[in-house]
Scaffold this motif. Structure first.
Motif, short mmCIF file in Angstrom:
data_model
loop_
_atom_site.label_atom_id
_atom_site.label_comp_id
_atom_site.label_asym_id
_atom_site.label_seq_id
_atom_site.Cartn_x
_atom_site.Cartn_y
_atom_site.Cartn_z
N THR A 153 45.21 32.81 32.38
CA THR A 153 44.68 34.56 31.96
C THR A 153 43.54 34.85 33.32
N THR A 154 43.65 35.01 34.14
CA THR A 154 42.68 34.66 35.23
C THR A 154 42.93 35.36 36.15
N VAL A 155 42.81 36.84 35.37
CA VAL A 155 43.61 37.96 36.51
C VAL A 155 43.10 38.72 38.05
N ARG A 256 52.97 30.17 54.09
CA ARG A 256 52.88 30.77 53.65
C ARG A 256 51.33 30.72 52.63
N VAL A 257 51.92 29.72 51.72
CA VAL A 257 50.21 29.45 50.81
C VAL A 257 49.32 29.41 51.61
N ALA A 258 48.85 28.65 52.39
CA ALA A 258 48.04 28.17 53.31
C ALA A 258 46.99 29.57 53.76
N HIS A 259 48.38 30.14 54.08
CA HIS A 259 47.75 31.87 54.62
C HIS A 259 47.04 32.49 53.52
N ASP A 260 48.04 31.92 52.31
CA ASP A 260 47.27 32.57 51.17
C ASP A 260 45.78 32.49 51.03
N LEU A 261 45.73 31.01 51.05
CA LEU A 261 44.02 30.41 51.37
C LEU A 261 43.10 30.75 51.48
N GLN A 262 43.87 31.14 53.03
CA GLN A 262 42.47 31.75 54.24
C GLN A 262 41.87 32.97 53.34
N SER A 263 43.18 33.30 53.16
CA SER A 263 42.19 35.06 52.79
C SER A 263 41.59 35.37 51.26
N ASN A 269 36.85 37.88 51.51
CA ASN A 269 37.34 38.54 49.71
C ASN A 269 36.76 37.10 48.75
N GLY A 270 36.45 35.90 49.33
CA GLY A 270 35.88 35.69 48.29
C GLY A 270 36.80 35.29 47.17
N LEU A 271 37.91 35.52 47.07
CA LEU A 271 38.23 35.03 44.77
C LEU A 271 38.68 33.29 45.10
N LEU A 272 38.50 33.02 45.61
CA LEU A 272 38.27 31.55 45.30
C LEU A 272 37.41 30.88 46.45
N GLU A 356 38.82 26.64 43.50
CA GLU A 356 37.86 27.49 41.63
C GLU A 356 38.67 28.90 41.87
N PRO A 357 38.61 29.63 41.44
CA PRO A 357 38.87 30.77 41.18
C PRO A 357 37.07 31.11 40.73
N ARG A 358 37.20 32.67 41.45
CA ARG A 358 35.85 33.47 40.62
C ARG A 358 36.92 34.78 39.88
N PRO A 359 36.55 34.42 38.91
CA PRO A 359 37.65 35.43 37.83
C PRO A 359 36.57 37.09 38.27
N ASP A 360 35.49 36.99 37.84
CA ASP A 360 34.86 38.65 38.36
C ASP A 360 35.15 38.63 38.66
N LEU A 361 34.95 38.73 40.52
CA LEU A 361 35.80 38.77 41.16
C LEU A 361 37.03 39.31 41.58
N MET A 362 38.20 38.45 41.39
CA MET A 362 39.26 38.68 41.08
C MET A 362 39.44 39.93 40.31
N LEU A 363 39.02 40.07 39.34
CA LEU A 363 38.67 40.94 38.09
C LEU A 363 38.43 42.46 39.14
#
Length: 492
Positions: A153-155, A256-263, A269-272, A356-363
């Motif tokens: 549920t982490t949007v 491709r997944v590594a590219h996503d995690l880099q971003s 971005n700081g989503l993770l 670790e995701p940052r839920p508030d920033l992701m939302l």
């Protein structure tokens, strides 16, 4: 290794240190044992079979096996001083002849060639790195499905063309990667099936007139069946190409997944967030937290493509028969590629476990990125508006919201005054993500179902790998028992 840099409080994770910093410092694998241990394993099975078939006297076979066992116990030390002008195998066979006499050592190669021997040895040598790659892929898959269940549920925004697109969840992303990994792992399992086929008995290229029993050596070496055509047995190393091709496809996913995690781990971005033991600092810039492992993933994951290109090129120069270009030159590329691909899998798994995701920033990013726009257009379709008209109308709302610095949902409510209330209810990204249950969308039940499906498929593949490993171990016990029996009888 220094545990802290000031900015970072710990050293890198032990598995990272092993792969990147420590492994190359150790002595490389002993090339003599790496070649002769599987070779002598084939010899053990071959000699047992020769004795059982009455091709070689049992007492002679027992003495020959005792000589082979003595060399194995000594880790082939007597051979390390010998010149090998025509290769280690002939030096090894020559040593047995010299020590045991021609009547004993000279029967070893009965009904066999170096051609079918080499093809068999290759399969034995591939077992361990292949099995390790499958095991590490399974571990990565379990990490991904665990993450999917942890964050269903982490949007966050799904991105297309590097722009926010629609709302999904981080768990949905991880479940999607797990689904792709399962498919790639299935192809790896399929690519390795040729490892279970026994080429021993094919001779130089045309089999043998001696009454050998290929089914018996198949059993003693842990294969499932002998190859039915002697030409195919010695001419083909397609298992190498298939493994490299499967590793190449897997490497594309890892990259491709590594590219996503880099971003998503970048400062912008700081989503993770990554823990200190999965990042590096700079030797000059003290503020840096570099997710450098993702660059290692990308580099290592590309190794298989280079190896596939080189191996394919080498094989394509040879005619369809036994050929050095195939059995030696092309095969030489597979080892480093399997190691590099396995390392890439391990490193990405560590990142997936540690991020670790940052839920508030992701939302917030999902909200600011107007990711609910498509859902609004679809609601207008339900209300009877043609999709292209709805698309244009919502696009106009999006433009005006961006130009005026207004939240998309507020602008939509203002522009669509007078429309049914349910059109605008639950238009926030979290509600939209929960409602997207069709088409494998990010609704919570769908995410968990996808994780369960991947888990089930991983379990099936894991069971097959376990059965294969148990078959190899059982064959080793059977072979050792047969060898021991013949040696005991010859000594009696």
């Amino acid at each position: 290794m220094t545990a802290a840099t000031g900015r970072l409080t710990t050293s890198v994770a032990p598995a990272v240190a092993e792969i990147l910093f420590e492994r190359h410092l150790r002595a490389p694998e002993d090339p003599v044992a790496a070649e002769l241990r599987p070779t002598s394993q084939v010899d053990r099975a071959h000699v047992v079979m020769l004795a059982e078939q009455g091709i070689v006297d049992a007492a002679v076979a027992g003495r020959l096996l005792a000589g082979i066992e003595e060399l194995r116990a000594a880790d082939f030390t007597p051979l390390r001083r010998l010149p090998a002008p025509r290769g280690r195998y002939l030096a090894y066979e020559g040593h047995l002849v010299e020590q045991l006499g021609a009547e004993t050592g000279g029967v070893l190669h009965s009904g066999r060639s170096r051609n079918d021997l080499n093809a068999t040895v290759l399969r034995l040598q591939l077992r361990s790195p292949y099995d390790r790659l499958l095991a590490e892929c399974d571990t990565l898959g379990r990490a991904l499905t665990a993450g999917a269940r942890r964050w269903p549920t982490t949007v966050m925004p799904a991105y297309t063309h590097h722009q926010p697109a629609v709302p999904i969840t981080y768990g949905h992303y991880l479940a999607g990667v797990a689904a792709a990994l399962v498919r790639d792992l299935d192809q790896l399992e399929h690519a390795g099936r040729e490892l279970d086929e026994n080429p021993l008995g094919a001779g130089a290229v045309g089999g043998t007139s001696l009454p050998i029993d290929s089914h018996r050596t198949t059993e003693l070496l842990g294969f499932t069946s002998p190859l039915s055509n002697s030409l195919h047995a010695v001419a083909s190393r397609d298992v190498v190409l298939r493994l490299l091709a499967a590793c190449t496809v897997l490497g594309v996913l890892l990259t491709r997944v590594a590219h996503d995690l880099q971003s998503w781990t970048s400062t912008e971005n700081g989503l993770l967030h990554l823990p200190d033991d999965l990042v590096g600092s700079s030797s000059m810039m003290p503020q840096k937290r570099n997710p450098f492992l993702l660059e290692n993933v990308q580099g290592k994951a590309a190794s298989a493509l280079g190896a596939l290109t080189a191996a394919t090129t080498a094989m394509s120069t040879a005619r369809y028969t036994n050929a050095i270009a195939v059995g030696t030159e092309a095969v030489g590329h597979v080892w480093s590629a399997l190691t590099a691909t396995t390392d890439a899998v391990v490193l990405l798994r560590l990142m997936a476990e540690g991020a670790e995701p940052r839920p508030d920033l992701m939302l917030r990013r999902a909200t600011e990125g107007q990711t609910s726009a498509t859902a609004l257009a679809e609601r207008l379709v339900v209300a009877g508006v043609p999709f292209r008209t709805a698309h244009h109308e919502v696009g106009d709302i999006s433009r005006e919201a961006a130009e005026r610095g207004r939240p998309f949902e507020e602008m939509a409510a203002e522009r669509l005054t007078g429309r049914p209330a349910e059109l605008l209810a639950g238009l926030d990204p979290a509600s939209v993500a929960r409602a997207a249950t069709a088409g494998g969308g990010p609704g919570t039940a769908g995410v968990l179902a996808a994780a369960d499906d991947a888990t089930g498929r991983l379990g099936t593949l894991r069971a097959a790998a376990t059965a294969r490993r148990e078959r190899w171990a059982a064959a080793e016990k059977t072979l050792t028992s047969a060898v021991t029996t013949l040696i005991s009888r010859s000594a009696a």
